[in-house]
Design a protein around this motif. Structure first.
Motif, short mmCIF file in Angstrom:
data_model
loop_
_atom_site.label_atom_id
_atom_site.label_comp_id
_atom_site.label_asym_id
_atom_site.label_seq_id
_atom_site.Cartn_x
_atom_site.Cartn_y
_atom_site.Cartn_z
N GLN A 126 0.91 -1.26 -0.17
CA GLN A 126 -0.01 0.06 -0.15
C GLN A 126 0.99 1.22 0.06
OE1 GLN A 126 -3.34 0.02 -0.46
NE2 GLN A 126 -3.16 -2.07 -0.83
N ILE A 127 1.96 1.17 0.80
CA ILE A 127 2.91 2.35 0.55
C ILE A 127 3.37 2.85 -0.59
CG2 ILE A 127 5.10 3.20 1.76
CD1 ILE A 127 4.39 1.67 4.19
N MET A 128 3.94 1.52 -1.30
CA MET A 128 4.48 1.68 -2.52
C MET A 128 3.50 2.06 -3.47
SD MET A 128 6.99 -1.73 -3.07
CE MET A 128 5.94 -2.86 -2.61
N PHE A 129 2.12 1.76 -3.59
CA PHE A 129 1.14 2.13 -4.46
C PHE A 129 0.97 3.63 -4.38
CE2 PHE A 129 -3.50 3.19 -5.06
CZ PHE A 129 -3.66 2.84 -6.33
N ILE A 130 0.93 4.07 -3.06
CA ILE A 130 0.40 5.51 -2.82
C ILE A 130 1.67 6.46 -3.24
CG2 ILE A 130 0.21 7.37 -0.97
CD1 ILE A 130 -1.33 5.18 0.77
N MET A 131 2.76 5.83 -3.09
CA MET A 131 4.00 6.63 -3.38
C MET A 131 4.32 6.74 -4.84
SD MET A 131 4.98 7.96 -0.54
CE MET A 131 6.36 8.67 -1.19
N ASP A 132 3.87 5.33 -5.54
CA ASP A 132 4.13 5.50 -6.97
C ASP A 132 3.00 6.38 -7.62
OD1 ASP A 132 6.15 3.48 -7.21
OD2 ASP A 132 4.81 1.74 -7.70
N THR A 133 1.79 6.38 -7.07
CA THR A 133 0.78 7.38 -7.45
C THR A 133 1.07 8.88 -7.56
OG1 THR A 133 -1.10 5.60 -7.07
CG2 THR A 133 -1.53 7.89 -7.58
N VAL A 134 1.60 9.25 -6.43
CA VAL A 134 2.22 10.39 -6.08
C VAL A 134 3.20 10.74 -7.17
CG1 VAL A 134 3.35 12.01 -4.60
CG2 VAL A 134 1.70 10.75 -3.84
N GLU A 135 4.40 9.85 -7.35
CA GLU A 135 5.35 9.85 -8.05
C GLU A 135 4.78 10.25 -9.73
OE1 GLU A 135 9.09 10.53 -9.78
OE2 GLU A 135 8.28 10.90 -7.59
N ILE A 136 4.03 9.37 -10.35
CA ILE A 136 3.41 9.43 -11.43
C ILE A 136 2.71 10.50 -11.69
CG2 ILE A 136 1.59 8.43 -12.93
CD1 ILE A 136 2.16 5.64 -11.87
N ASN A 137 1.85 11.13 -10.84
CA ASN A 137 1.12 12.51 -11.00
C ASN A 137 2.23 13.64 -11.15
OD1 ASN A 137 -1.95 12.53 -10.62
ND2 ASN A 137 -1.06 10.86 -9.10
N ARG A 139 5.26 13.39 -11.91
CA ARG A 139 5.87 13.32 -13.25
C ARG A 139 5.06 13.76 -14.61
NH1 ARG A 139 6.93 7.41 -14.22
NH2 ARG A 139 8.25 7.73 -12.17
N PHE A 140 3.63 13.61 -14.27
CA PHE A 140 2.76 13.90 -15.59
C PHE A 140 2.88 15.43 -15.57
CE2 PHE A 140 -1.49 15.26 -16.55
CZ PHE A 140 -1.35 14.81 -17.62
N HIS A 141 2.49 16.08 -14.25
CA HIS A 141 2.66 17.41 -14.47
C HIS A 141 4.10 18.04 -14.94
CE1 HIS A 141 -1.35 17.93 -12.49
NE2 HIS A 141 -0.98 17.39 -11.41
N SER A 142 5.29 17.39 -14.43
CA SER A 142 6.39 17.94 -14.86
C SER A 142 6.43 17.91 -16.61
CB SER A 142 7.50 17.17 -14.19
OG SER A 142 8.70 17.66 -14.73
N GLN A 143 6.05 16.80 -16.98
CA GLN A 143 5.81 16.65 -18.54
C GLN A 143 5.15 17.60 -19.21
OE1 GLN A 143 4.93 12.33 -18.78
NE2 GLN A 143 7.01 11.74 -18.56
N GLN A 144 3.75 17.79 -18.67
CA GLN A 144 2.99 18.85 -19.24
C GLN A 144 3.71 20.23 -19.25
OE1 GLN A 144 0.63 17.01 -20.65
NE2 GLN A 144 -0.92 18.38 -20.01
N ALA A 145 4.24 20.49 -17.93
CA ALA A 145 5.07 21.88 -17.99
C ALA A 145 6.06 21.78 -19.06
CB ALA A 145 5.63 22.09 -16.46
N ASP A 146 6.99 20.72 -19.03
CA ASP A 146 7.84 20.79 -20.35
C ASP A 146 7.31 20.95 -21.38
OD1 ASP A 146 9.94 20.46 -18.19
OD2 ASP A 146 9.98 18.43 -18.70
N TYR A 147 6.11 20.25 -21.89
CA TYR A 147 5.50 20.29 -23.13
C TYR A 147 4.88 21.80 -23.39
CZ TYR A 147 1.88 20.09 -26.67
OH TYR A 147 1.07 20.21 -27.70
N ARG A 148 4.29 22.35 -22.34
CA ARG A 148 3.90 23.71 -22.76
C ARG A 148 5.20 24.71 -22.74
NH1 ARG A 148 0.22 22.28 -18.31
NH2 ARG A 148 1.73 23.28 -16.72
#
Length: 355
Positions: A126-137, A139-148
């Motif tokens: 459960q800890i890994m799932f939560i941390m992975d979810t946070v990391e994916i989000n 990373r997604f926002h970082s990629q969106q910022a890089d794209y913009r």
């Protein structure tokens, strides 16, 4: 244990097809543990049930725990070996799978009671799932910022912050493609007069300053939904949307010339701009009620047709040429006329205004 080790390998391998020996060792330990567990059902090797159906540990119970601890240790060794392929958040989340189950295993080996290993493994996942979810989000926002950022840099001029020629040209053409006979606009070419002389007299740094200054003034005078781009060098192209008012044109360009003159005086440099305008007026059809703009001799038929963007650019350029030829530092207006091929029965005279 085998599935978690495989998960770690898929996470840290970076598409490396050569699997480490530790991975195969964990697979072997897991297979051995499963085989011994099956044998235990018949021999009581790890545990057994008495006649009252009560659970008891077998003589080799600690062997089952040793297999688990050794497998986890090998998995931990593999994780640490590929530490550089993981960011800190994911690494710490994976470490929880080693800490909690190992502590539960040690406690369970020393104290007879509840089975804590499975509970510890569930909490760790459960800890890994939560941390992975946070990391994916993240990373997604970082990629969106890089794209913009990449898109902004691809569409904008680095010196002025205005749209570059390609992006401005594309947006203007899209606007013209959707214009109806009742839409109107002003297309303007703005050029810094004698720009080569400015560079030669005051230096290229001064030339760059005036390019940025003209861009800044245009951006502040006109609305956000107007389209202004750096056409190239010391030239700018501006599309003022949804208006063809001569009063608006004279007022805004008057402000532009005044501000430019004031800045020029402050810097002690003689800098001014010439402007050529193509004015696209809306069609107002008044059938059989006299002559109306952009119609034929009063019969109400619309002769403007679709507005040709290239023709507008050409006429704005001709208007700019007229300004620079006869009266620099002012502006000339040509009313839009369709190209001859679009409207062959109508001639295309140019009417100019110099202010």
């Amino acid at each position: 244990m085998s599935l978690f080790t495989t998960y770690i390998w898929l996470t840290v391998s970076n598409h490396n097809h050569r699997k480490p020996a530790a991975l195969y060792a964990v697979y072997a330990l897991s297979a051995s543990g499963i085989l011994l567990l099956i044998i235990t059902q018949f021999t009581g090797l790890f545990y057994y049930f008495d006649d009252h159906n009560l659970y008891h540990r077998g003589n080799y119970y600690l062997l089952s725990q040793a297999i688990a601890v050794l497998g986890i240790a090998l998995c931990l060794f593999m994780l640490i070996s590929y530490r550089k392929n993981l960011n800190r958040t994911i690494f710490l989340a994976m470490m929880s799978f080693f800490v909690l189950p190992v502590l539960a295993t040690i406690y369970q080996a020393l104290a007879y009671g509840f089975s804590l290993q499975c509970l510890a493994a569930v909490i760790s996942t459960q800890i890994m799932f939560i941390m992975d979810t946070v990391e994916i989000n993240l990373r997604f926002h970082s990629q969106q910022a890089d794209y913009r950022k990449a898109r902004y840099e691809a569409e904008h001029d680095g010196m002025t912050g205005l749209l570059n020629k390609e992006a401005g040209w594309k947006r203007m053409r899209e606007y013209f493609n959707h214009m109806s006979s009742r839409d109107e606009a002003l297309l303007m070419f703005i050029d810094i007069d004698d720009f080569k002389t400015i560079n030669d007299t005051y230096g290229h740094t001064a030339g760059d300053f005036w390019i940025r200054e003209v861009a800044s003034q245009l951006r502040h005078i006109y609305r956000q939904d107007d389209i202004i781009c750096r056409y190239g060098g010391d030239e700018f192209l501006a599309l003022i949307r949804n208006t063809a008012s001569e009063q608006v044109l004279e007022t805004t360009l008057g402000i532009f010339f005044q501000q430019l003159a004031r800045t020029s005086e402050q810097h002690g440099q003689d800098v001014h701009c010439s402007v050529g305008v193509c004015r696209i007026a809306a069609t107002r059809i008044r059938r059989n009620t006299g002559i109306s703009r952009n119609t034929d001799e009063g019969n109400g038929e619309d002769i403007r047709g679709e507005v040709d963007f290239d023709q507008c650019v050409k006429q704005a350029d001709l208007a700019l040429y007229e300004t620079k030829r006869s009266n620099k530092g002012r502006f000339t207006v040509y009313n839009y006329t369709p190209p001859p091929s679009q409207n062959p029965q109508i001639s295309a005279p140019r009417s100019g205004r110099k202010v």
